[in-house]
Structures are given as C-alpha cells and as structure tokens.
Design an enzyme around this catalytic site. Structure first.
Site, mmCIF file in Angstrom:
data_model
loop_
_atom_site.group_PDB
_atom_site.id
_atom_site.type_symbol
_atom_site.label_atom_id
_atom_site.label_comp_id
_atom_site.label_asym_id
_atom_site.label_seq_id
_atom_site.Cartn_x
_atom_site.Cartn_y
_atom_site.Cartn_z
ATOM 1 N N ASP A 1 0.809 -1.213 0.000
ATOM 2 C CA ASP A 1 0.000 0.000 0.000
ATOM 3 C C ASP A 1 0.847 1.270 0.000
ATOM 4 O O ASP A 1 0.693 2.118 0.859
ATOM 5 C CB ASP A 1 -0.903 -0.060 1.257
ATOM 6 N N GLU B 1 3.233 -8.570 7.119
ATOM 7 C CA GLU B 1 1.951 -9.175 6.748
ATOM 8 C C GLU B 1 2.045 -10.126 5.558
ATOM 9 O O GLU B 1 1.270 -10.008 4.597
ATOM 10 C CB GLU B 1 0.913 -8.088 6.461
ATOM 11 N N TYR C 1 -6.695 -3.289 12.486
ATOM 12 C CA TYR C 1 -7.499 -2.119 12.102
ATOM 13 C C TYR C 1 -8.960 -2.347 12.456
ATOM 14 O O TYR C 1 -9.837 -2.297 11.602
ATOM 15 C CB TYR C 1 -7.306 -1.849 10.598
ATOM 16 N N GLU D 1 1.034 -1.698 14.189
ATOM 17 C CA GLU D 1 0.235 -0.746 13.396
ATOM 18 C C GLU D 1 -1.161 -0.693 13.968
ATOM 19 O O GLU D 1 -1.708 -1.718 14.386
ATOM 20 C CB GLU D 1 0.098 -1.181 11.922
HETATM 21 C C1 BDP Z 1 -1.467 -2.418 6.800
HETATM 22 C C2 BDP Z 1 -0.208 -2.390 5.953
HETATM 23 C C3 BDP Z 1 0.166 -0.956 5.551
HETATM 24 C C4 BDP Z 1 -1.037 -0.245 5.017
HETATM 25 C C5 BDP Z 1 -2.123 -0.211 6.084
HETATM 26 C C6 BDP Z 1 -3.361 0.533 5.604
HETATM 27 O O1 BDP Z 1 0.857 -2.991 6.646
HETATM 28 O O2 BDP Z 1 1.210 -0.983 4.607
HETATM 29 O O3 BDP Z 1 -0.759 1.051 4.558
HETATM 30 O O4 BDP Z 1 -2.473 -1.548 6.356
HETATM 31 O O5 BDP Z 1 -4.159 -0.087 4.920
HETATM 32 O O6 BDP Z 1 -2.033 -3.665 6.818
HETATM 33 O O7 BDP Z 1 -3.496 1.707 5.888
#
Ligand code: BDP
Length: 643
Positions: free
Chosen positions: A204, A448, A501, A537
């Site tokens: 991404d 990932e 997320y 993250e």
């Molecule tokens: C995560 C990835 C990262 C993405 C992020 C996203 O590691 O590179 O930019 O999601 O979707 O899973 O913002």
C-alpha cells in the site's frame, strides 16, 4: 570475575557470527586518507518507452552519450522520477529508465595508482546496471540498499576522458523480487490498446522509482579498511567494545584502534585487528526520553599502515559507536537492562515531488516532529531507510525496528526457493549495512505475509534462523496482521508484532468493537506464544479538515476516537506483556490509485506536508505522559510547556 569472563566469551562468540558477512559496506566518510565527491544534482535521463522496454540494451545506449540516442530530460538525483514532470506516462512508467552523468575527478585520483576510486549508489529502485565509459562495472538486484564498484582501474585506461557514468534502473516487480509483484498483459483488443500491461503490487504505497539516494565517488588507499564490526556490552560501569577490523589489499598491515569520547579524549586503544576495548566509567547509549543524555556516541578511529615494494599506505576511518545492550524476556524489552516501552511511529520515505528521494530538510523536519511528539522509536515500514536517517537515530537516541523490503508476500509462488534465496541475500545486505547502529534494536524480516500458506512455515523458519545466526545480538520479528492463522513465523521470532485495524477494515464505523477485539487479540497471541507483543500498526484514515460529531469514518474525530480506544487497552496490557505501540502512520503518504484511497493513504497523524491533524495532539499528550512514567526525564523536559 567469573561473570566478566562469561561476558567476554559471549562477546567473542557473537562477534564471530556477525563476521560471517565478510565483505564490508562501510558508510563512505571523508578522512585524512579518503576523499569524497557527491554526484547529487542534475543527471541526464531517458525512459525506454519502446514496446518491450529493451531498446536501450538492444542499441547499447551506454556506449555513447545518452543525448545521442534520443530525447533526454533533466532529472534530479536523488529523487524518484515519477512526480518530476507533468507526464503521467512517466509517473506510471514500468520498465528501464536510463540516467547519465559525466564527472571530472581530481587528476591525482588517476595518476596515483595507489588510490582506489569507488562508485557508490546509496539505493536505486529496483534493479540496476552500471557502466563507466561504456563498460559494465556492476549490477544490483533490489532497492533500498547500497551497492558499489571500484572504477579507478577503468578510469586509468583513458585518463584524458571525463568519466561517463550510465545507470539503467528497472522498477519491474516479479514474483521473485522483494517486494514481489506481477506483470499482467491485457490482450483483449476491445478493452485495451495494443501491448497494454500493468504492474500488480500487493503493498500500500506508491511504487516510486529512480535513484533514491546519493551517488558518490570516494577514494581509499589500495590497502584499506574494508569493514569494521562492533558488538557492545557492559558490566557495572565498565563498557566493552568487542571489535573486528577487516583489511583488504595486503596480507599484513599495522593497525591502531582508538576509542575517543565526545570530548575527543582517548578512552581505550589497541594495536590488534580484533579485540575488546574496555571503557571505564562508560557512558551508555540511551534512547531519547529514557535518560538525560540520550544517544551518546564514542568514535572508534581506525588507523591503518601498510607497505609493499612500491609504496606505503595509510588509511583512516572513524566509526561512531554507541555502547548498549538489548535483551528480550517473556514480557519485556530491555535496553541496558531497563524495560523499554516503544511509543513511536511507522514511517515511509515519502514526500511531495521527490517521492522516495533522500531530502535533508524533510529528514530534519521529521526528527523535530518525532521529538515534539515524544516518540522514542519508529519502524522502517516497509523497507530499509537511508543510512543518513539511521545516523540521525544514533545521535538523537531514536530506537529503530529495521525492516527489510519483505512486504506484500501474498502469492504462494513467492514462497519458492528463488524468492527465499533472494530474501536471505537481502537480509545479509541489510545486516551488513546496519549492524553497527546502536539505534537498531530489532530486525523485521517481513510485513503481513500470507503466512497461513503451507510453504510459509519452512520459509520463515529458514529466514528467521538465518537472521539470528547472522546477528545473535538483536531480536528478530516479523509483522503479522490480526488473522491468527497467519502465525507460521511466530514460533521463531523473539517479539510478536501485530497490525490491526478494528472498526476500520473490520466492522467499519463500529468503534464499540475495539475494546473487545483488541483485548482478544492480545490475549490470544500472548496465550499461545508467551512472547512480548508490540502493536506494530493501528490507526484510521482522516482527511484533514473533515469533521463530524458523533464521529464518522474519515473525519479527524473518528481518527481520535480510534486512537483513544486503542490506548485504553494498551494501558491495561502494557502492565503485562505489551511492550510498545506504533501508530500507522506518522504522515499521509502516496499510494497507487484505487477506490479506497483519495490521493493516497490518509492515516497519517501529520499531513503529507507535515502539518498536525487533531490526532497528533492526542498522541503527543500520551507519549509525553508515557515518557514521564517509563523514562527518566530531566525536570526541565517533564512536560512540554505547550501542553
Ligand atoms: C497495513 C499495511 C500498511 C497499510 C495499512 C493501511 O501494513 O502498509 O498502509 O495496512 O491499509 O495492513 O493503511
């Protein structure tokens, strides 16, 4: 005494392991014996837009001046070429591009046969071939890492000519490159023009390309210091620097190794190529906000003297050295035997116009922002960053999780032998480049990957064991997402890093799920592996200036709410086994175009131009509070007055 002996034996054992990498990649530094000429600035540039992208090789563009082969444009180095012009076909270009620069070097570099002249490329995306005066001098697979070639002997062939450097760079990603990708040809004439193809990527961020870091020429004497490796330890207030100097160009050389403190006083010295320097009243290297004097660096000055029948040679190289230790227990990350909590960020090398090109104003601004935020660490998501950035980290005490470009390994064919062999090579190059940085405290081998696939178990076992064998002094991790089936690498890592997320990609808009899902995530991973966990993250997109209350996705309020909710759970778990939290992301960054991205990824707490969104202030307050709790802040920094 017994304790001391064991320490020293350990130091010897681990240094021998780090030495398995026997050719050096010392950062080029000027000294009384070394000169340096930066080739930053304007280069001549031409993209090979021929249908098979191969005209440059077929017509040997390297044999003459690039301008004689066809139309050329100005291109700055270092910079990505994508955003420099108004031409969208260059922005989205896939294939070979050609760079050229003519250089005049000081005459003594040529006349003195005892001088080596080395051409070094800090990094180019991704595959590169380099010619000097039409002769191929080296090639390199992969971006993000430096490569070099000795070119003095070639230049001496025709000393009257200026030196013409041609570099061809190809950004094509295949199943066996790192990161992997695929090229897809679209053959349906009703839908696509003739010869149409696209580059599929599984990560991404925008696939920026070009010469991203400085290209330079530097000299060394013919007999020279090729590499230095240091491993450090301490006991009470005595520090130990176990070192090894590799010399090339002569069978024997006399060495003098001196360790200087910041004030230029010699604190230890030796005449051996390897040994242990003992430092009394050692000043340890400490992270930012953990000590009143973070980032303390000694300077290890290596002075070499050698002679052959023709001449005598002298080489001098000074390596910054931070003395510190890193250890991991079931529940803690210890720096200098004290628990360290990562309160930091994930970054990208990314900015307007220059893309991934190294840019000093941006680097210094980012460090100022990280310090303003109270961040003590970052992860080099999703590839190795410039050495210049790691040097800043060493000096400022910013702790680094150093990640290789193993991002987007999603296709089962990317777990084959050729991919693994390349991944191992990249880890070798990364460890060789970064092994001496005190700021680097952990290696991350991938982000990932589709680790639920059957071949992943053996792939990651091999990769992680290999990395640990290369460098037994640092823990190793790989970054997983919240899918528990993707745990194939987990048995081999020292620290579990999880990205999640909740309320964004899962249950979008439902903030109320965060506490329960995040809690379950931690309990599950810890329950299964009993290893410390970093939330590597978490975050939410926020378009700056977009507001809504109650919060809605993409507003600053929603990003705030996600952060706060995650923080509540972190506060419970950090008393147990959670050892860090890294926000996704430090700043907005460019991505490929797609229906989930509005001119890039907006999960930054700063905009791409480095202005704060509301979330930055939440994080700032939290990080300074954490620093007050976990660190040892001097009174005058206890709370920034702006709070
Ligand atoms: C995560 C990835 C990262 C993405 C992020 C996203 O590691 O590179 O930019 O999601 O979707 O899973 O913002």
């Amino acid at each position: 005494f017994c304790h001391l002996m064991l320490r020293l034996l350990w130091l010897f054992a681990v240094l021998d392991a780090v030495l398995l990498l026997d050719t050096g990649m010392l950062f080029p530094r000027e000294s009384s014996s070394r000169e340096l000429k930066e080739l930053s600035g304007l280069w001549v540039f031409r993209a090979d837009k021929s249908p098979n992208r191969n005209q440059g090789f077929e017509r040997a563009w390297y044999k003459s001046r690039l301008a004689e082969t066809g139309p050329v444009i100005d291109m700055p180095v270092p910079a990505s070429y994508n955003d420099i012009t108004q031409d969208s076909t260059l922005r989205d270009f896939i294939g070979w591009v050609w760079y050229e620069r003519e250089v005049v070097v000081p005459a003594r570099w040529i006349t003195d046969e005892g001088t080596r002249v080395v051409l070094r490329v800090g990094s180019a995306h991704y595959n590169s071939v380099v010619w000097v005066n039409g002769e191929k001098v080296t090639e390199h697979a992969g971006g993000h890492l430096p490569f070099e070639a000795e070119i003095g002997s070639l230049m001496r062939k025709d000393p009257t000519r200026p030196c013409r450097i041609t570099i061809a760079v190809n950004n094509t990603l295949t199943l066996e490159t790192l990161p992997p990708g695929t090229i897809q040809h679209m053959n349906d004439p009703i839908k696509y023009p003739d010869g149409y193809f696209v580059q599929n990527i599984y990560f991404d961020f925008f696939n920026y390309a070009g010469i991203h870091r400085p290209v330079l020429l530097y000299t060394t004497p013919k007999v020279y210091v090729d590499d230095i490796t240091v491993v450090t330890d301490f006991l009470d207030n005595t520090g130990f620097v176990r070192y090894q100097v590799s010399v090339k160009g002569a069978a024997t050389a006399t060495l003098k190794v001196t360790l200087m403190d910041k004030d230029g006083h010699c604190v230890a010295s030796s005449n051996e190529a390897s040994g242990v320097l003992k430092v009394v009243d050692v000043k340890l290297w400490w992270p930012y906000l953990m000590h009143e004097n973070p980032g303390y660096l000694y300077s290890m000055e290596v002075h070499l003297m050698a002679a052959d029948e023709r001449s005598t040679y002298e080489d001098v190289y000074a390596l910054p050295v931070g003395i510190r230790t890193v250890k991991v227990t079931n529940t803690q990350f210890l720096i200098n035997n004290k628990p360290f909590y990562f309160h930091g960020v994930n970054k990208h090398e990314d900015s307007d116009i220059r893309g991934k090109g190294l840019d000093w104003p941006l680097i210094v601004k980012d460090f100022n922002l990280m310090k303003w935020l109270g961040a003590n660490s970052f992860r080099t998501s999703h590839y190795p960053y410039a050495e210049e950035i790691l040097q800043m980290c060493d000096r400022h005490g910013i702790v680094v999780i150093d990640e290789c470009p193993g991002v987007g390994i999603k296709d089962i064919r990317s777990f084959g032998n050729a991919s693994l062999a390349h991944h191992l090579d990249v880890m070798d190059e990364l460890v060789r480049r970064d092994k001496n940085h005190p700021s680097v405290v952990m290696w991350s081998v991938a982000n990932e990957p589709a680790a639920e696939m059957q071949p992943a178990a053996l792939y990651f076992k091999t990769l992680i064991t290999h990395t640990k064998a290369l460098d037994p002094t640092r823990p190793v991790t790989f970054i997983t997402d919240s899918n528990y089936a993707r745990d194939k690498g987990a048995p081999y890592v020292d620290v579990i890093c999880v990205n999640s997320y909740f309320s964004w990609y899962h249950d979008p808009g439902h903030l109320e799920v965060i506490p329960i899902q995040l809690n379950a995530q931690f309990e599950n991973w810890y329950g299964k592996y009993q290893k410390p966990i970093i939330q590597s993250e978490y975050g939410a997109d926020a378009v700056p200036g977009l507001h809504s209350d109650p919060p809605m996705m993409f507003t600053e309020e929603y990003q705030n709410a996600v952060l706060r909710s995650y923080h509540d759970i972190f506060d419970q778990k950090r008393k147990q086994y959670v050892i860090g939290e890294l926000i996704w992301n430090f700043a907005d960054f460019m991505t490929a175009q797609g229906i989930t991205r509005v001119v890039g990824n907006k999960k930054g707490i700063f905009t791409r131009q480095r202005q704060p969104k509301a979330g930055a202030f939440i994080l700032k307050e939290r990080y300074w509070r954490l620093a007050n709790e976990t660190g040892r802040l001097p009174p005058w920094t206890k709370y920034p007055c702006s709070l």
